[in-house]
Design a protein around this motif. Structure first.
Motif, PDB file in Angstrom:
ATOM      1  N   GLN A   1      54.319  39.040  37.809  1.00 35.50           N
ATOM      2  CA  GLN A   1      53.899  37.644  37.934  1.00 35.50           C
ATOM      3  C   GLN A   1      54.437  36.973  39.193  1.00 35.50           C
ATOM      4  N   SER A   2      55.674  37.297  39.574  1.00 36.86           N
ATOM      5  CA  SER A   2      56.356  36.488  40.594  1.00 36.86           C
ATOM      6  C   SER A   2      56.653  37.223  41.898  1.00 36.86           C
TER       7      SER A   2
ATOM      8  N   ALA B   1      59.329  43.734  33.630  1.00 42.35           N
ATOM      9  CA  ALA B   1      58.214  44.207  34.447  1.00 42.35           C
ATOM     10  C   ALA B   1      57.118  43.153  34.542  1.00 42.35           C
ATOM     11  N   LYS B   2      56.837  42.471  33.443  1.00 41.82           N
ATOM     12  CA  LYS B   2      55.838  41.397  33.473  1.00 41.82           C
ATOM     13  C   LYS B   2      56.265  40.289  34.422  1.00 41.82           C
ATOM     14  N   GLN B   3      57.540  39.952  34.405  1.00 42.02           N
ATOM     15  CA  GLN B   3      58.047  38.921  35.325  1.00 42.02           C
ATOM     16  C   GLN B   3      57.871  39.353  36.770  1.00 42.02           C
ATOM     17  N   TRP B   4      58.159  40.632  37.061  1.00 40.32           N
ATOM     18  CA  TRP B   4      57.983  41.129  38.423  1.00 40.32           C
ATOM     19  C   TRP B   4      56.524  41.099  38.830  1.00 40.32           C
TER      20      TRP B   4
ATOM     21  N   SER C   1      48.365  47.499  36.888  1.00 40.75           N
ATOM     22  CA  SER C   1      47.465  47.033  37.943  1.00 40.75           C
ATOM     23  C   SER C   1      46.441  46.044  37.404  1.00 40.75           C
ATOM     24  N   ASP C   2      45.904  46.300  36.209  1.00 41.31           N
ATOM     25  CA  ASP C   2      44.944  45.373  35.611  1.00 41.31           C
ATOM     26  C   ASP C   2      45.629  44.049  35.232  1.00 41.31           C
ATOM     27  N   TYR C   3      46.869  44.144  34.800  1.00 35.67           N
ATOM     28  CA  TYR C   3      47.632  42.929  34.454  1.00 35.67           C
ATOM     29  C   TYR C   3      47.783  42.034  35.684  1.00 35.67           C
ATOM     30  N   ARG C   4      48.143  42.651  36.803  1.00 38.16           N
ATOM     31  CA  ARG C   4      48.289  41.879  38.044  1.00 38.16           C
ATOM     32  C   ARG C   4      46.935  41.328  38.498  1.00 38.16           C
ATOM     33  N   LYS C   5      45.872  42.097  38.317  1.00 37.77           N
ATOM     34  CA  LYS C   5      44.529  41.634  38.686  1.00 37.77           C
ATOM     35  C   LYS C   5      44.137  40.399  37.878  1.00 37.77           C
ATOM     36  N   VAL C   6      44.428  40.425  36.563  1.00 46.71           N
ATOM     37  CA  VAL C   6      44.124  39.273  35.704  1.00 46.71           C
ATOM     38  C   VAL C   6      44.907  38.052  36.158  1.00 46.71           C
ATOM     39  N   LEU C   7      46.176  38.246  36.510  1.00 47.71           N
ATOM     40  CA  LEU C   7      47.001  37.129  36.984  1.00 47.71           C
ATOM     41  C   LEU C   7      46.420  36.507  38.242  1.00 47.71           C
ATOM     42  N   ARG C   8      45.951  37.346  39.161  1.00 49.25           N
ATOM     43  CA  ARG C   8      45.362  36.834  40.409  1.00 49.25           C
ATOM     44  C   ARG C   8      44.080  36.066  40.144  1.00 49.25           C
ATOM     45  N   GLU C   9      43.250  36.581  39.235  1.00 55.93           N
ATOM     46  CA  GLU C   9      41.992  35.883  38.897  1.00 55.93           C
ATOM     47  C   GLU C   9      42.288  34.521  38.262  1.00 55.93           C
ATOM     48  N   GLN C  10      43.288  34.499  37.382  1.00 54.81           N
ATOM     49  CA  GLN C  10      43.672  33.225  36.753  1.00 54.81           C
ATOM     50  C   GLN C  10      44.185  32.231  37.785  1.00 54.81           C
ATOM     51  N   SER C  11      44.952  32.734  38.757  1.00 55.94           N
ATOM     52  CA  SER C  11      45.492  31.874  39.812  1.00 55.94           C
ATOM     53  C   SER C  11      44.388  31.293  40.682  1.00 55.94           C
ATOM     54  N   GLN C  12      43.363  32.074  40.955  1.00 57.06           N
ATOM     55  CA  GLN C  12      42.233  31.603  41.775  1.00 57.06           C
ATOM     56  C   GLN C  12      41.398  30.562  41.048  1.00 57.06           C
ATOM     57  N   GLN C  13      41.348  30.660  39.717  1.00 57.99           N
ATOM     58  CA  GLN C  13      40.552  29.717  38.931  1.00 57.99           C
ATOM     59  C   GLN C  13      41.236  28.367  38.783  1.00 57.99           C
ATOM     60  N   GLN C  14      42.544  28.339  38.947  1.00 57.74           N
ATOM     61  CA  GLN C  14      43.297  27.091  38.768  1.00 57.74           C
ATOM     62  C   GLN C  14      43.193  26.183  39.990  1.00 57.74           C
TER      63      GLN C  14
END
Length: 278
Positions: free
Chosen positions: A232-233, A227-230, A265-278
């Motif tokens: 993320q990708s 689920a984490k992989q889904w 949903s929060d996990y995906r939100k954190v991933l998006r925020e991290q992606s924007q910061q990179q």
């Protein structure tokens, strides 16, 4: 699938540190024919030592990590007229009742890529072990985990010992392959045991001795890792992820939060925020 079993075993390790220190070995220092119920991790800061692990003999160099496994006859001494320093840690690392280095085939000695960083890490381990703060021992264990990861990652072809990787591991590997293709199914314990022709109680014991967890715990871990992989990708919805892991939306969200600490949903939100910061 042997790598899956080994990875699961390592991820479920329970660790205990019984001693950690910096030590200078003089020409008169030695331990001869010692049989311990704990592992020893040495980091050599100089040369002049001789180590015998069973029938294997080593003359460690500066910047090398050496593991002396529990349950093995050991001898360690300083060569004549030599003096050298080392960090050491005595520890147990078990999952499913088995010691890590009794289960693994791994080199006894590895070179570290960054000697200064390893010295700092080992020094921090010793410092936290000696302190009495609320989180001191936890920090010491985390640093030991980092050192063991470094040791295993530098070792070529780390694998399960043949004595352990025979029939039991082959049977468990069959089950792991089956589970990987049935993450969405209602898998029963007796069904898995029948797959490898074991009694359910014996099957649980064998499975846990190889992976460090029960079959159901392993299955739920794999479901959440997938689920984490889904998350993320892909843009897969939480509802679809729940369906693919054989759960209701409520069950899936609850299990995901237990596994990661946050909702899907929060996990995906954190991933998006991290992606924007990179």
């Amino acid at each position: 699938m042997q790598r899956e079993a080994l990875g699961s075993y390592i991820s479920n390790l329970h660790m205990h540190i019984s001693e950690a220190a910096f030590f200078t070995c003089t020409s008169s220092w030695y331990h001869m024919d010692v049989l311990s119920d704990f592992n020893r991790l040495y980091y050599f800061l100089g040369e002049g030592g001789h180590v015998r692990i069973g029938d294997e003999e080593l003359y460690p160099k500066r910047g090398q990590l050496v593991v002396l496994p529990a349950g093995t006859m050991l001898s360690v001494r300083t060569l004549e007229d030599r003096v050298f320093s080392k960090f050491f840690c005595h520890f147990n690392a078990k999952a499913g009742g088995q010691e890590l280095f009794q289960l693994l085939e791994a080199p006894s000695c590895v070179d570290v890529p960054d000697q200064e960083a390893t010295s700092k890490r080992f020094g921090e381990l010793v410092r936290h072990y000696r302190e009495t703060g609320l989180t001191s021992m936890l920090r010491a264990k985390l640093l030991l985990q980092e050192l063991l990861c470094e040791f295993l990652e530098q070792g070529d072809e780390v694998r399960l010992r043949q004595s352990e990787a025979g029939g039991s591991l082959d049977k468990v590997s069959q089950v792991l392959a089956y589970l990987e293709h049935h993450l969405a199914d209602d898998v029963r314990l007796d069904q898995l045991a029948e797959l490898v022709h074991f009694h359910p109680n014996y099957f649980i014991s064998v499975f846990k001795s190889v992976t460090g967890c029960s079959p159901i715990q392993y299955l739920n871990q794999r479901r959440m890792e997938k689920a984490k992989q889904w998350m993320q990708s892909t843009d897969m919805s939480v509802s679809e992820a729940a369906e693919r892991t054989g759960s209701s939306l409520y069950q899936f969200s609850k299990m995901f939060k237990q596994h990661t600490g946050v909702s899907p949903s929060d996990y995906r939100k954190v991933l998006r925020e991290q992606s924007q910061q990179q």
